[in-house]
Design a protein around this motif. Sequence first.
Motif, PDB file in Angstrom:
ATOM      1  N   ARG A 137      -4.343  10.449   5.825  1.00  5.48           N
ATOM      2  CA  ARG A 137      -3.763   9.383   6.649  1.00  5.48           C
ATOM      3  C   ARG A 137      -3.889   8.030   5.968  1.00  5.48           C
ATOM      4  O   ARG A 137      -2.955   7.220   5.978  1.00  5.48           O
ATOM      5  N   ARG A 138      -5.021   7.761   5.349  1.00  5.92           N
ATOM      6  CA  ARG A 138      -5.201   6.481   4.642  1.00  5.92           C
ATOM      7  C   ARG A 138      -4.307   6.406   3.403  1.00  5.92           C
ATOM      8  O   ARG A 138      -3.758   5.356   3.089  1.00  5.92           O
ATOM      9  N   GLN A 139      -4.166   7.524   2.695  1.00 11.70           N
ATOM     10  CA  GLN A 139      -3.266   7.565   1.535  1.00 11.70           C
ATOM     11  C   GLN A 139      -1.833   7.231   1.958  1.00 11.70           C
ATOM     12  O   GLN A 139      -1.133   6.491   1.283  1.00 11.70           O
ATOM     13  N   GLU A 140      -1.401   7.831   3.070  1.00 15.37           N
ATOM     14  CA  GLU A 140      -0.040   7.593   3.540  1.00 15.37           C
ATOM     15  C   GLU A 140       0.157   6.145   3.967  1.00 15.37           C
ATOM     16  O   GLU A 140       1.217   5.563   3.711  1.00 15.37           O
ATOM     17  N   GLN A 141      -0.855   5.542   4.584  1.00 15.11           N
ATOM     18  CA  GLN A 141      -0.768   4.126   4.942  1.00 15.11           C
ATOM     19  C   GLN A 141      -0.584   3.274   3.697  1.00 15.11           C
ATOM     20  O   GLN A 141       0.256   2.372   3.663  1.00 15.11           O
ATOM     21  N   MET A 142      -1.370   3.556   2.672  1.00 13.66           N
ATOM     22  CA  MET A 142      -1.287   2.764   1.446  1.00 13.66           C
ATOM     23  C   MET A 142       0.042   2.990   0.748  1.00 13.66           C
ATOM     24  O   MET A 142       0.641   2.033   0.239  1.00 13.66           O
ATOM     25  N   LEU A 143       0.525   4.223   0.718  1.00 20.66           N
ATOM     26  CA  LEU A 143       1.811   4.502   0.084  1.00 20.66           C
ATOM     27  C   LEU A 143       2.929   3.719   0.764  1.00 20.66           C
ATOM     28  O   LEU A 143       3.778   3.136   0.092  1.00 20.66           O
ATOM     29  N   LYS A 144       2.916   3.692   2.078  1.00 22.58           N
ATOM     30  CA  LYS A 144       3.939   2.921   2.806  1.00 22.58           C
ATOM     31  C   LYS A 144       3.851   1.442   2.463  1.00 22.58           C
ATOM     32  O   LYS A 144       4.880   0.781   2.252  1.00 22.58           O
ATOM     33  N   ALA A 145       2.640   0.902   2.419  1.00 26.86           N
ATOM     34  CA  ALA A 145       2.460  -0.510   2.079  1.00 26.86           C
ATOM     35  C   ALA A 145       2.945  -0.801   0.661  1.00 26.86           C
ATOM     36  O   ALA A 145       3.596  -1.814   0.408  1.00 26.86           O
ATOM     37  N   LEU A 155       5.625   2.362 -11.969  1.00 25.00           N
ATOM     38  CA  LEU A 155       4.447   3.198 -12.231  1.00 25.00           C
ATOM     39  C   LEU A 155       3.379   3.030 -11.148  1.00 25.00           C
ATOM     40  O   LEU A 155       2.706   3.998 -10.789  1.00 25.00           O
ATOM     41  N   GLY A 156       3.241   1.813 -10.619  1.00 24.54           N
ATOM     42  CA  GLY A 156       2.289   1.592  -9.530  1.00 24.54           C
ATOM     43  C   GLY A 156       2.652   2.412  -8.306  1.00 24.54           C
ATOM     44  O   GLY A 156       1.808   3.090  -7.715  1.00 24.54           O
ATOM     45  N   ALA A 157       3.930   2.369  -7.934  1.00 19.21           N
ATOM     46  CA  ALA A 157       4.385   3.150  -6.780  1.00 19.21           C
ATOM     47  C   ALA A 157       4.243   4.651  -7.060  1.00 19.21           C
ATOM     48  O   ALA A 157       3.832   5.415  -6.178  1.00 19.21           O
TER      49      ALA A 157
END
Length: 180
Positions: A89-97, A141-143
Amino acid sequence: MGHVESGGAAERPHRERLWELWRALKKPFGVWSLIPSGFVTPGAWGYVGVDFLTGFRANRSTQDSFDLLADVDGPTFDALSALANLNVRRQEQMLKAVVIAYLTVPISVLAIVAEVAGDSLVSFARDNLQHVVAIGAGLTLGALAYYLSTWRAHQIVGVLDLIRIERGQAPYTALELRDE
């Protein structure tokens, strides 16, 4: 985070042991090994057809995880699974941001500048091509790094699901079952 026993109290796993298991569990799922492993693992070749599980189960990282968790008791396994799901869940939050901040905002700004001062933007890009390419590559590359990290986090949860299924354990919480 454990199964509720007949006395009403949940068993608690040993905190240090839990974090030790978490560190060991995530080791075989290195982010930068995802791309090369996408060409050689049984799971990667299993993304053809209807069965996406047999190859996934045969992956070295999956086998290592099964070995690591073979003797782990139910409450500790449940806690570890809860950690993995929280991590997803935290990974997905960061990916969206990251997608919004790294990609959407710069593209929107470029579109506005191109509309207002298109010739100047093209001249600037042409005169500073090396910097423009470096910035574009860095953003991309960051994304990509965050995307790969999220993929790996989901793989860990998938492996824990396989272990849970083979053990005959039911999912512990509704949080583990939710899919956003």
